[in-house]
Design a protein around this motif. Structure first.
Motif, PDB file in Angstrom:
ATOM      1  N   MET A  39       0.739  -1.370   0.000  1.00 55.26           N
ATOM      2  CA  MET A  39      -0.109  -0.072  -0.129  1.00 55.26           C
ATOM      3  C   MET A  39       0.925   1.399  -0.023  1.00 55.26           C
ATOM      4  O   MET A  39       0.542   2.281  -0.722  1.00 55.26           O
ATOM      5  N   LEU A  40       2.006   1.340   0.745  1.00 55.31           N
ATOM      6  CA  LEU A  40       2.879   2.173   0.615  1.00 55.31           C
ATOM      7  C   LEU A  40       4.243   1.831   0.503  1.00 55.31           C
ATOM      8  O   LEU A  40       4.730   0.941   0.996  1.00 55.31           O
ATOM      9  N   GLU A  41       4.600   2.321  -0.558  1.00 54.46           N
ATOM     10  CA  GLU A  41       6.286   2.123  -1.043  1.00 54.46           C
ATOM     11  C   GLU A  41       7.192   3.342  -1.082  1.00 54.46           C
ATOM     12  O   GLU A  41       6.950   4.213  -1.889  1.00 54.46           O
ATOM     13  N   ILE A  42       7.819   3.338  -0.142  1.00 57.90           N
ATOM     14  CA  ILE A  42       9.013   4.425  -0.095  1.00 57.90           C
ATOM     15  C   ILE A  42      10.267   3.937  -0.576  1.00 57.90           C
ATOM     16  O   ILE A  42      10.954   3.016  -0.221  1.00 57.90           O
ATOM     17  N   ASP A  43      10.488   4.514  -1.820  1.00 58.87           N
ATOM     18  CA  ASP A  43      11.748   4.083  -2.674  1.00 58.87           C
ATOM     19  C   ASP A  43      12.809   4.806  -2.604  1.00 58.87           C
ATOM     20  O   ASP A  43      12.911   5.643  -3.577  1.00 58.87           O
ATOM     21  N   GLY A  44      13.989   4.600  -1.721  1.00 57.80           N
ATOM     22  CA  GLY A  44      15.401   5.188  -1.918  1.00 57.80           C
ATOM     23  C   GLY A  44      15.017   6.810  -2.026  1.00 57.80           C
ATOM     24  O   GLY A  44      15.948   7.410  -2.581  1.00 57.80           O
ATOM     25  N   ILE A  45      14.499   7.338  -1.050  1.00 60.21           N
ATOM     26  CA  ILE A  45      14.047   8.850  -0.854  1.00 60.21           C
ATOM     27  C   ILE A  45      15.196   9.394  -0.116  1.00 60.21           C
ATOM     28  O   ILE A  45      15.784   9.055   1.047  1.00 60.21           O
ATOM     29  N   ASP A  46      15.813  10.775  -0.620  1.00 59.48           N
ATOM     30  CA  ASP A  46      16.643  11.749  -0.073  1.00 59.48           C
ATOM     31  C   ASP A  46      15.667  12.828   0.500  1.00 59.48           C
ATOM     32  O   ASP A  46      14.999  13.362  -0.493  1.00 59.48           O
ATOM     33  N   VAL A  47      15.797  13.116   1.491  1.00 59.74           N
ATOM     34  CA  VAL A  47      15.175  14.393   1.873  1.00 59.74           C
ATOM     35  C   VAL A  47      16.198  15.374   2.747  1.00 59.74           C
ATOM     36  O   VAL A  47      17.094  14.849   3.388  1.00 59.74           O
ATOM     37  N   SER A  48      16.064  16.668   2.358  1.00 64.36           N
ATOM     38  CA  SER A  48      17.079  17.639   2.983  1.00 64.36           C
ATOM     39  C   SER A  48      16.175  19.052   3.676  1.00 64.36           C
ATOM     40  O   SER A  48      14.856  19.184   3.007  1.00 64.36           O
ATOM     41  N   TYR A  49      16.774  19.443   4.486  1.00 71.57           N
ATOM     42  CA  TYR A  49      16.249  20.901   4.908  1.00 71.57           C
ATOM     43  C   TYR A  49      17.402  21.920   4.433  1.00 71.57           C
ATOM     44  O   TYR A  49      18.464  21.901   5.137  1.00 71.57           O
ATOM     45  N   GLY A  50      17.046  22.500   3.467  1.00 67.89           N
ATOM     46  CA  GLY A  50      18.352  23.373   2.715  1.00 67.89           C
ATOM     47  C   GLY A  50      18.987  22.482   2.426  1.00 67.89           C
ATOM     48  O   GLY A  50      19.085  21.419   1.340  1.00 67.89           O
TER      49      GLY A  50
ATOM     50  N   ILE B  94      20.947  20.843   4.327  1.00 64.40           N
ATOM     51  CA  ILE B  94      21.422  19.704   5.364  1.00 64.40           C
ATOM     52  C   ILE B  94      20.649  18.674   4.978  1.00 64.40           C
ATOM     53  O   ILE B  94      19.066  18.589   5.118  1.00 64.40           O
ATOM     54  N   GLN B  95      21.328  17.342   4.543  1.00 63.46           N
ATOM     55  CA  GLN B  95      20.539  16.245   4.243  1.00 63.46           C
ATOM     56  C   GLN B  95      20.049  15.392   5.527  1.00 63.46           C
ATOM     57  O   GLN B  95      21.051  15.184   6.332  1.00 63.46           O
ATOM     58  N   VAL B  96      18.856  15.050   5.598  1.00 68.12           N
ATOM     59  CA  VAL B  96      18.407  14.341   6.824  1.00 68.12           C
ATOM     60  C   VAL B  96      18.092  12.687   6.592  1.00 68.12           C
ATOM     61  O   VAL B  96      18.207  11.946   7.329  1.00 68.12           O
ATOM     62  N   LEU B  97      17.472  12.519   5.270  1.00 63.52           N
ATOM     63  CA  LEU B  97      17.208  11.105   4.817  1.00 63.52           C
ATOM     64  C   LEU B  97      18.169  10.663   3.796  1.00 63.52           C
ATOM     65  O   LEU B  97      18.286  11.617   2.795  1.00 63.52           O
ATOM     66  N   HIS B  98      18.866   9.706   3.690  1.00 63.59           N
ATOM     67  CA  HIS B  98      19.447   9.043   2.826  1.00 63.59           C
ATOM     68  C   HIS B  98      19.022   7.791   2.251  1.00 63.59           C
ATOM     69  O   HIS B  98      19.258   6.803   2.967  1.00 63.59           O
ATOM     70  N   ASP B  99      18.635   7.674   0.889  1.00 61.81           N
ATOM     71  CA  ASP B  99      18.454   6.577   0.197  1.00 61.81           C
ATOM     72  C   ASP B  99      17.424   5.444   1.313  1.00 61.81           C
ATOM     73  O   ASP B  99      17.638   4.356   1.411  1.00 61.81           O
TER      74      ASP B  99
ATOM     75  N   ALA C 294      15.396  12.989  -4.162  1.00 62.91           N
ATOM     76  CA  ALA C 294      15.595  11.776  -4.874  1.00 62.91           C
ATOM     77  C   ALA C 294      14.627  10.696  -4.448  1.00 62.91           C
ATOM     78  O   ALA C 294      14.218  10.651  -3.248  1.00 62.91           O
ATOM     79  N   GLY C 295      14.487   9.733  -5.330  1.00 62.98           N
ATOM     80  CA  GLY C 295      13.469   8.708  -4.953  1.00 62.98           C
ATOM     81  C   GLY C 295      11.910   8.947  -5.187  1.00 62.98           C
ATOM     82  O   GLY C 295      11.699  10.128  -5.687  1.00 62.98           O
TER      83      GLY C 295
END
Length: 234
Positions: free
Chosen positions: A1-12, A14-19, A55-56
């Motif tokens: 139902m939910l697929e989170i696929d290799g996401i990168d997330v940043s605040y400005g 500063i990258q917080v989530l890596h793949d 990304a992702g």
């Protein structure tokens, strides 16, 4: 139902989530545990596009929602109970519940309100009370009930036990078990690893913005590293 696929997330910058990759299947309870600052809440917020995914991709119920507007995501059946509850303190309990129907309209409001009063009898007792005058545990019940008023396919919960007394934590987790038995899919972010993993079918461990481990709730509860770092060494 939910697929989170290799996401990168940043605040400005500063990258917080890596793949980060996570899957939640229909009917499951999946939990995400980790220390403060690991990126747990950021992951939940990214499902609604704030902060945006660099990304992702994120797919929900077969659709790519990576760059979909938050109100459209809510209409697709993904409901969120944010950290800190964020109820409307000046409104009554009933008025807060009605806010939960905005995404789908009021057609089932009376029926669903009675269902929420059955799930959380305390809310029925407080139905005409201003939400801001209730205890933290009662406000958490209200936040969960408000999310369920949108008849979601999946409910996201961010730290539902935060700041609650032990008895109220037990009540909240008992309610989550009932919600799951009724067929709702749950994605739970929680620092109370013991409670979360005991409840969950599967779990993920997030460390410094990366998925470090995954497995069934029982497997993670038995894992020596998880015991040492998140379960108080026992």
């Amino acid at each position: 139902m939910l697929e989170i696929d290799g996401i990168d997330v940043s605040y400005g910058a500063i990258q917080v989530l890596h793949d980060v990759s996570v899957q939640v299947h229909a009917g499951e309870i999946v939990t995400l545990i980790g220390a403060n600052g690991a990126g747990k809440s950021t992951l939940l917020m990214s499902l609604y596009g704030t902060p945006g995914v660099r990304a992702g991709r994120i797919c929900f119920d077969g659709e790519d929602i990576t760059h979909v507007a938050p109100h459209s995501i809510a209409k697709r059946g993904l409901a969120q109970v944010p950290e800190g509850r964020r109820i409307f303190p000046a409104m009554t309990v009933e008025e807060n519940l009605l806010i939960g129907t905005v995404a789908i309209g009021p057609a089932h409001a009376d029926e669903d309100r009675q269902a929420m009063f059955s799930l959380f009898p305390r809310l029925k007792e407080r139905r005409n009370q201003r939400a801001g005058t209730m205890s933290g545990g009662e406000q958490q019940m209200l936040a969960i009930a408000r999310a369920l008023m949108s008849r979601p396919k999946m409910i996201l919960l961010d730290e539902p036990s935060l700041g609650l007394a032990p008895k109220m934590i037990a009540n909240v987790f008992a309610a989550l078990r009932q919600i799951a038995k009724a067929g709702k899919t749950i994605f739970l972010v929680e620092q109370n690893a013991n409670q979360a993993l005991a409840l969950a079918h599967r779990g993920y461990v997030l460390v410094n913005g990366r998925v470090r481990m995954e497995g069934s709730g029982a497997e993670l509860l038995a894992n020596e590293e998880v015991k040492k770092v998140y379960l108080g060494g026992h």
